[in-house]
Enzyme design. Structure first.
Site, short mmCIF file in Angstrom:
data_model
loop_
_atom_site.label_atom_id
_atom_site.label_comp_id
_atom_site.label_asym_id
_atom_site.label_seq_id
_atom_site.Cartn_x
_atom_site.Cartn_y
_atom_site.Cartn_z
N ASP A 81 0.98 -1.19 0.01
CA ASP A 81 -0.13 0.13 0.02
C ASP A 81 0.77 1.35 -0.18
O ASP A 81 1.68 1.37 0.82
CB ASP A 81 -1.08 0.12 1.19
CG ASP A 81 -2.10 0.68 0.95
OD1 ASP A 81 -2.39 1.35 0.10
OD2 ASP A 81 -2.90 0.72 2.04
N LYS A 111 -0.56 -0.87 -4.40
CA LYS A 111 -1.90 -0.39 -4.43
C LYS A 111 -2.01 1.05 -4.16
O LYS A 111 -1.18 1.63 -3.26
CB LYS A 111 -2.88 -0.83 -3.17
CG LYS A 111 -4.32 -0.32 -3.32
CD LYS A 111 -4.99 -1.04 -2.19
CE LYS A 111 -4.82 -0.51 -0.58
NZ LYS A 111 -5.14 0.94 -0.33
N GLU A 113 -4.53 4.68 -3.64
CA GLU A 113 -5.69 5.37 -3.12
C GLU A 113 -5.91 6.09 -4.27
O GLU A 113 -5.06 7.21 -4.46
CB GLU A 113 -5.80 6.06 -1.89
CG GLU A 113 -5.60 5.05 -0.52
CD GLU A 113 -6.08 5.76 0.67
OE1 GLU A 113 -6.32 6.93 0.69
OE2 GLU A 113 -5.85 4.87 1.76
N GLU A 179 -14.10 0.69 -0.89
CA GLU A 179 -14.34 0.77 0.63
C GLU A 179 -15.49 1.36 0.94
O GLU A 179 -15.70 2.60 0.39
CB GLU A 179 -13.17 1.45 1.09
CG GLU A 179 -13.12 1.56 2.50
CD GLU A 179 -11.81 1.64 3.45
OE1 GLU A 179 -11.66 1.98 4.79
OE2 GLU A 179 -10.72 1.69 2.67
#
Length: 269
Positions: A81, A111, A113, A179
Site C-alpha cells: 500500500d 495499491k 488510493e 471501501e
C-alpha cells in the site's frame, strides 16, 4: 504464488480473500491459512504504530514492513500500500517509490488510493511492469476532506466512482478495492468491470473481501462497523500476560527447568 492474472481469473468464479499483515510472523500465519492476497496496508498507522490515522506512515516504514511480510509469505500475492504523498505529486518520484517496493522489498504489486489523479500514473506503472491495484470509495488518506463516513451515497458521487473504476481498468489496474460504499453501487461496479473488485464495507457482491488483520483476530480495541471479529486475541494476550506476571511475582517462574547450573562456578563468591 498466484500472479495478478491468476487473481483476475478468479473474478466471478471463486471468492478472493485478502487480509493485511505488517510483520513476518503475522504474514507467515496468514499465508499458511491459504489467503490469496496479503496487503501491507498503510492501516499500520493506526493498527500497529499508534497513530490516529494513516497519514504519518512514511515510505521507509512501509518499505521495512513490506520486506518483512514478503519474507514471511511464500504463497500469497503481496501488495504494498503506497503511503500518503509517496505518489501523485511527481510521476518520476511516484514510479521510483512504487518500483522500490518490488525491486528492493519483494512485493508483487502496489495499491494506490485512487482518483482522477492516478489514472495516468496507473497506466505508466503498468507499462513499466508494476502491477497496480486501485482503491475507490472511502480513501483514508483523504480523511481531512471526507472523514471516515460512507462514500457515494448520492447519484453524482456514485456515477463518479463507476466512471473512475472503468478508467482505472482501462489504464491497466489489475484489481479494484471498494471501501465503505453502498452495496448496490459495489455490485454495479463489479458488473461493469472485468477486473476483480475487492470490498471492505461494500457488501457481498464484490469478487472478494479484505479486512484489517487486527480487526479479524480481535486484537483491536475497537473496529469499524463493517468489520467482524472472528477471534479474541486481545483477550488471550491479556490473559497470558496476567499469568506471566502472577508467576513471576509468586516465584513460580522461572522454574528449575527454565535455567541450568555449572558446578565449577559454585565458588566464585
Amino acid at each position: 504464488m498466484p500472479t495478478v492474472r491468476d487473481l483476475q481469473a478468479m473474478a466471478g468464479e471463486e471468492p478472493i480473500t485478502m487480509l493485511t499483515a505488517y510483520d513476518a510472523v503475522t504474514a507467515s500465519i496468514v499465508d499458511d491459512t491459504g489467503v490469496d492476497v496479503i496487503l501491507v496496508g498503510d492501516s499500520m498507522g493506526n493498527a500497529v504504530l499508534g497513530h490516529d490515522d494513516t497519514l504519518p506512515v512514511t515510505l521507509d516504514e512501509m518499505a521495512s514492513r513490506v520486506g518483512a511480510v514478503a519474507r514471511g509469505a511464500d504463497d500469497a500475492l503481496v501488495v504494498a500500500d503506497m503511503p500518503f504523498l509517496s505518489f501523485g505529486a511527481d510521476e518520476g518520484e511516484s514510479v521510483r517509490n512504487c518500483g522500490r517496493m518490488l525491486k528492493e522489498e519483494g512485493a508483487n504489486a502496489v495499491k494506490l488510493e485512487s482518483g482522477p489523479h492516478t489514472v495516468d500514473l496507473t497506466e505508466r506503472l503498468t507499462d513499466l511492469g508494476i502491477p497496480t491495484m486501485a482503491h475507490l470509495g472511502l480513501t483514508p488518506q483523504s480523511v481531512n476532506q471526507t472523514g471516515y463516513t460512507r462514500q457515494a451515497t448520492d447519484r453524482a458521487e456514485a456515477e463518479e466512482i463507476l466512471d473512475l473504476a472503468r478508467e482505472h481498468e482501462a489504464a491497466g489496474a489489475f484489481a479494484l478495492v471498494l471501501e465503505h460504499v453502498p452495496a448496490n453501487l459495489a455490485g454495479q461496479v463489479t458488473e461493469a468491470v472485468d477486473i476483480p473488485t475487492i470490498g471492505i464495507g461494500a457488501g457481498g457482491d464484490c469478487d472478494g473481501q479484505v479486512l484489517v488483520f487486527t480487526d479479524v483476530v480481535g486484537l483491536s480495541a475497537s473496529s469499524p462497523p463493517f468489520a467482524e471479529q472472528f477471534g479474541d486475541v486481545r483477550g488471550e494476550v491479556a490473559d497470558a500476560v496476567d499469568e506471566y506476571i502472577d508467576a513471576v511475582e509468586s516465584g513460580a517462574f522461572p522454574a528449575e527447568s527454565h535455567s541450568h547450573t555449572e558446578d565449577e562456578l559454585d565458588d566464585l563468591y
